[in-house]
Design an enzyme around this catalytic site. Structure first.
Site, short mmCIF file in Angstrom:
data_model
loop_
_atom_site.label_atom_id
_atom_site.label_comp_id
_atom_site.label_asym_id
_atom_site.label_seq_id
_atom_site.Cartn_x
_atom_site.Cartn_y
_atom_site.Cartn_z
N HIS A 265 37.84 35.80 35.57
CA HIS A 265 38.89 35.43 34.63
C HIS A 265 38.26 35.32 33.25
CE1 HIS A 265 42.61 33.76 33.18
NE2 HIS A 265 41.92 32.81 32.57
N ASP A 267 39.02 34.82 29.48
CA ASP A 267 40.03 34.48 28.48
C ASP A 267 39.82 35.34 27.25
OD1 ASP A 267 41.64 32.26 29.64
OD2 ASP A 267 39.63 31.45 29.97
N ASP A 377 46.30 31.94 35.23
CA ASP A 377 45.94 30.77 34.42
C ASP A 377 46.99 30.38 33.38
OD1 ASP A 377 44.16 28.74 33.69
OD2 ASP A 377 43.30 29.94 32.08
N HIS A 581 47.13 33.48 26.66
CA HIS A 581 47.48 32.12 27.12
C HIS A 581 46.59 30.99 26.59
CE1 HIS A 581 44.81 33.36 30.61
NE2 HIS A 581 44.33 32.17 30.36
ZN LIG Z 1 42.55 31.46 31.15
#
Ligand SMILES: [Zn+2]
Length: 1000
Positions: A265, A267, A377, A581
């Protein structure tokens, strides 16, 4: 647990202490028993990252292991020269690197990329993946690009830090190069270590007095017995033989099956800027490609077209290797979105474009179309999403964020998620409750504990790999996966891809449970408020994109003007990235939000240019003032989506009254008192008063905002128990048609201009905000008996209870709305619209008179200190309107807030399309993405009922088809026939979304 035999337990514990000390002090050090120094030289970039060729051409200075390196955000290139002894086998030599890692976190700190002298990437270096393979034997040279990413966040401390802004991050080195040496990896000892770790992990999760646990402890003890502590390499094989029987016991028939998918994951921005994500993506893919070569069973899934596009631009050779791995099915692009966006706040059209741009990019550059939505997420999931996802060809949905709920546990793991229109999407929450699993025993045991359907299903998904600069999956994780393929005491683990998992999950669970409506996250509610300027940029540009596409299409179709495909694509992609996000929710460092504000401003300027150009092309050089109405509703005599002469809006003139000022027009009678608040808002047609007797309206409320955790993310209900109302303004006076109220409090000022225009109460706020850890809300008590409030979401609206019957209701104390909310009872209601507010709360209450009422509040501002200690400081503007009415009035006001009157000059222009049923709104008018010149019109039913009518057109076309969001023809019951060149008949179900493609 009372009946656990304490004596037996004590004996097993003593044994495990012996085993673990042997592991720590004998086995682990023997993996790389033989080590040799290397020669190091270094070059400090002293600024933003540079490409390999530029770095390689620099003069490198001698550097010693142990020296400090790297001021925050800087990059240091290390040139490493060493030699691999001839007697080492070809795959034994590894460079071991410790950049000064903090053991506590697998990522979120310094990282590096290792290059060969020819510029090709070998692999990355991260805290728990800190080795680089060295090809062949003899002398070697590697270049290590080390990023001095500072640790911004130490779980779970939320200390304000200056490092999130390069201007205040400091200039002293923050790392010390601890290890850089060439080592010989003993494969047998490494395999032994993996055996031990797997069994040791199981010991911790198995029933304390069970037979399997005792057998494992016994096997581990036997391993220690048969090995020579002074010769681990020489006795590793014997140790493995002692463990082999325990590793050969097969899993029970009842064991769950974990589909283990490699993942990281990453970001797209968060505690680092997007430019660092570009490098994180490259590092992670470099590791993944290395691992794919080592393990033929390993499959890796990665989302976000934006991240692949970054790789293609920054590391084209790595991207080509990724493309080849996609071709062979080893890397699976998932998600189909441009980024893993927030889903609460982006508009319906934005979520459409997330999928359109993501899927188009995957199709064009990788030749694949994914059908799993991948949002592990994001902070809650809009009830509009199932329909949007299905319309983009998605079939399934992965997230685990709802496991973060503070109050209620979502009841299902594998289920159908149903949206506001009834669309359903097969959804799975990986029950390990993490997207960063290491496939360790604890994660797998949790998987079994938390899998809600375990009584009737066995298939679960496990996402393994360190995210966010941890470097993704590791060889140790794969070793665990293989050992747990069929191992007693563990779920069965198979390495596979998400599509295979979903096919198997659907097959074994033919009648899944259904969760209907939004998946509200009972946490992180402050993300609807934090970093308001980033949110404003998003709202503003969403509206400008609508205008730009509409007028550019109108100009292209009617006047033959060139359609600005590239400029619109760039604008969309920039806006879509800012919806990531951690950007739109306001949870990033200062650097990210400064950049988001700059990006939004640049997009706004570009779009204003496009709009101006299109309107000029449409104006035909005429000189009469006309108004371009981009709303899907007629306004001031100008038809929806058309251009024409307009009547002027009429504002009431304030006049003094004994208690303040009255603003009266045909529809409203409003009284503002000397405290700057509303004493009365009367609907003149019905005579009905909007405010409860004895309560003022339009009151600014200031609360403490000191959440337990997660400062920028969270607001706590407890902080709203006490607050102050701003009822003592500096001044209340009339300026033109406005009553202007000026407040001064703390270090901040608020100016409110209150007007009554066209039957609406309009509030315009100009706020200079210099508070810290405060929450500012605007409250309207309403004399309405309601059990629900209605909020606009994407392509429709959502009703939520405003009472507190259940823990689910209580936990929903801050909710998202887009352009409006509506609170009503049969026959009467109030619409409150805004231009940038997302956070709202509406609750049922009792007025001083003892009668029931509702209180609607808009959350304007907060000022968290982490991760950006300067968040929200400075100037802000908001407009809010209120009027009695129903949902149609709320929708109309919402559009007014977002599409201010745009005056131009020229001749009237008929709309390209007009819909006869007012419940059907035109959400987008554009030319087709394939640049064929076809006109694409997106419509939605807006009131939650059935709609039928015609779409009438004023341009020539030969046929019309219903399409998916990617503008590919689909069968649809909503399109009922057409008269080419004239009209199409449509019939929509509640909240149905319809995309029409007119071929020209
Ligand atoms: Zn995230």
């Amino acid at each position: 647990m009372d009946d656990v035999d304490p004596f037996a337990r004590g004996r097993l514990e003593l044994t495990m202490r012996r085993v673990r000390r042997f592991l720590r002090e004998r086995i682990e050090p023997a993996v790389h028993g033989e080590r040799r120094p290397v020669a190091v030289r270094a070059w400090t970039v002293g600024g933003e990252p540079v490409p390999f060729a530029e770095a390689a051409a620099q003069r490198f200075d001698p550097f010693a292991v142990g020296e400090p390196w790297g001021r925050p955000w800087d990059t240091v290139w290390f040139e490493v020269r060493g030699e691999v002894p001839q007697e080492w086998a070809s795959d034994e030599a590894e460079l071991l690197v410790d950049l000064g890692f903090d053991e506590a976190q697998p990522g979120f700190q310094a990282e590096a990329t290792a290059y060969r002298p020819d510029g090709s990437v070998v692999k990355a270096v991260e805290p728990r993946n800190a080795w680089v393979p060295i090809d062949g034997s003899g002398p070697f040279t590697l270049l290590i690009e080390a990023a001095a990413n500072p640790v911004v966040f130490t779980p779970y401390a939320y200390r304000p830090t200056p490092v999130g802004d390069p201007a205040s991050a400091g200039s002293e080195p923050i790392y010390r190069l601890t290890t850089l040496e060439v080592a010989r990896r003993d494969a047998e000892v490494w395999e032994l270590l993996q055996d031990v770790l797997v069994l040791d992990g199981l010991v911790d999760v198995l029933p304390e007095d069970g037979a399997r646990r005792a057998q494992l402890v016994t096997a581990l003890e036997r391993m220690v017995d048969v090995m020579d502590p002074a010769d681990v390499p020489g006795t590793a094989a014997a140790g493995r033989a002692a463990l082999a029987p325990a590793l050969a016991v097969r899993a029970a028939d009842s064991a769950l099956r974990v589909s283990a998918v490699g993942h990281a994951h990453i970001d797209s921005a968060w505690l680092w800027p997007t430019r660092e994500t570009v490098r994180k993506v490259a590092r992670t893919f470099a590791n993944v490609l290395d691992l794919l070569d080592r393990d033929p069973d390993f499959v890796y899934a990665a989302s976000s077209a934006q991240q692949y596009a970054w790789l293609q631009a920054s590391q084209p050779a790595l991207f080509e290797r990724v493309r080849a791995a996609v071709d062979s099915g080893r890397i699976r692009p998932v998600g189909g979105m441009w980024v893993e966006s927030d889903t609460n706040m982006p508009s319906g059209e934005s979520l459409v474009r997330q999928l359109v741009h993501g899927k188009r990019w995957f199709l064009e550059h990788l030749g694949v179309e994914s059908d799993e939505v991948w949002l592990p997420d994001s902070f809650g999931y809009t009830a509009a999403f199932p329909q949007i996802a299905r319309a983009a060809g998605m079939r399934s949905f992965v997230t685990q964020k709802p496991s973060w709920n503070e109050t209620n546990r979502m009841p299902y793991s594998t289920f159908l998620w149903e949206g506001i229109d009834g669309s359903r999407l097969l959804t799975h929450f990986p029950p390990a409750d993490t997207y960063n699993s290491d496939l360790g025993a604890e994660d797998l045991a949790r998987t079994e504990r938390r899998f809600a359907e375990k009584g009737r299903a066995k298939e679960v998904l496990g996402l393994f790999g360190f995210g966010d600069g941890g470097g993704g999956p590791t060889r140790e994780m794969l070793a665990a996966a293989h050992r747990k393929a069929d191992l007693d005491g563990s779920p069965r683990v198979r390495l596979t891809d998400p599509a295979t998992f979903f096919a198997d999950a659907a097959a074994e669970l033919p009648d899944p449970s259904v969760w209907s409506g939004e998946m509200y996250l009972e946490l992180h509610r402050g993300t609807l408020i934090s970093q308001q300027r980033t949110k404003r940029g998003n709202r503003r540009n969403e509206a400008l994109l609508r205008e730009a596409e509409l007028w550019a299409t109108t100009a292209a179709v009617l006047r033959g003007a060139a359609y600005p495909y590239d400029a619109l694509e760039e604008a969309w992609r920039t806006v879509l990235l800012q919806q990531f996000h951690d950007i739109l929710p306001g949870s990033s460092i200062a650097w990210v939000h400064q950049e988001a504000e700059r990006n939004h401003a640049a997009v706004s300027a570009a779009l204003e240019g496009l709009i101006g150009g299109a309107l000029a092309a449409l104006g035909g050089g005429g000189g009469d003032p006309v108004v371009a109405n981009a709303a899907p509703l007629a306004r001031h005599g100008v038809p929806a989506l058309g251009i024409g002469p307009a009547s002027e809006p009429v504002a009431a003139t304030p006049r003094p009254t004994p208690r303040g000022f009255a603003l009266v027009d045909d529809a409203l009678r409003v009284v503002v008192d000397r405290r700057g608040v509303l004493l009365s808002v009367q609907d003149r047609a019905s005579g009905r008063e909007v405010l409860p007797e004895g309560l003022p309206g339009g009151v600014l409320q200031l609360f403490r905002d000191t959440p337990r955790d997660w400062d920028a993310w969270d607001i706590d209900a407890e902080d709203q128990r006490t607050g102050v109302e701003l009822l003592a303004p500096e001044s209340v006076e009339v300026e033109g048609d406005a009553v202007v109220v000026r407040h001064r409090f703390g270090a901040s000022t608020v100016e409110v201009r209150i007007r009554v225009v066209d039957g609406r109460l309009d509030y315009a706020f100009a706020i200079d905000w210099h508070e810290t850890q405060k929450l500012l809300k605007l409250a309207f008590p309403l004399d309405v008996r309601a059990t629900h409030a209605t909020s606009e979401i994407q392509f429709g609206h959502l009703q939520r209870p405003i009472h507190r019957n259940t823990s689910w209701d209580s936990a929903r104390f801050e909710t998202v709305a887009h352009r409006w909310i509506h609170v009503g009872e049969t026959g009467f209601g109030v619409a409150i619209a805004n231009d940038v507010v997302y956070g709202h709360d509406v609750r049922a209450a009792v007025a001083p008179s003892g009668r029931p009422m509702a209180v609607a509040r808009l959350s304007l501002l907060r000022a968290p200190l982490f991760p950006d200690p300067t968040a929200d400081q400075g100037r802000h503007a908001f407009t809010v309107s209120l009027r009695p009415g129903g949902i149609p009035e709320a929708i109309d006001d919402g559009y007014r807030q977002h599409l201010p009157r745009r005056t131009t000059s020229g001749t009237p222009v008929e709309p390209l399309v007009a819909v006869t049923d007012p419940a059907v709104l035109v959400e987008a008018v554009k030319l087709a993405e394939d640049r064929s010149g076809d006109v694409v019109v997106r419509l939605s039913e807006s009131l939650g009922g059935r709609a039928a009518g015609e779409v009438r057109t004023t341009f020539p076309w030969t046929s019309v088809v219903a399409t998916d969001l990617l503008e590919r023809e689909v069968a649809s019951t909503a399109l009922g026939g057409s008269t080419p060149g004239d009209s199409a008949r449509i019939a929509l179900r509640p909240f149905e979304l319809l995309t029409l493609r007119f071929r020209r």
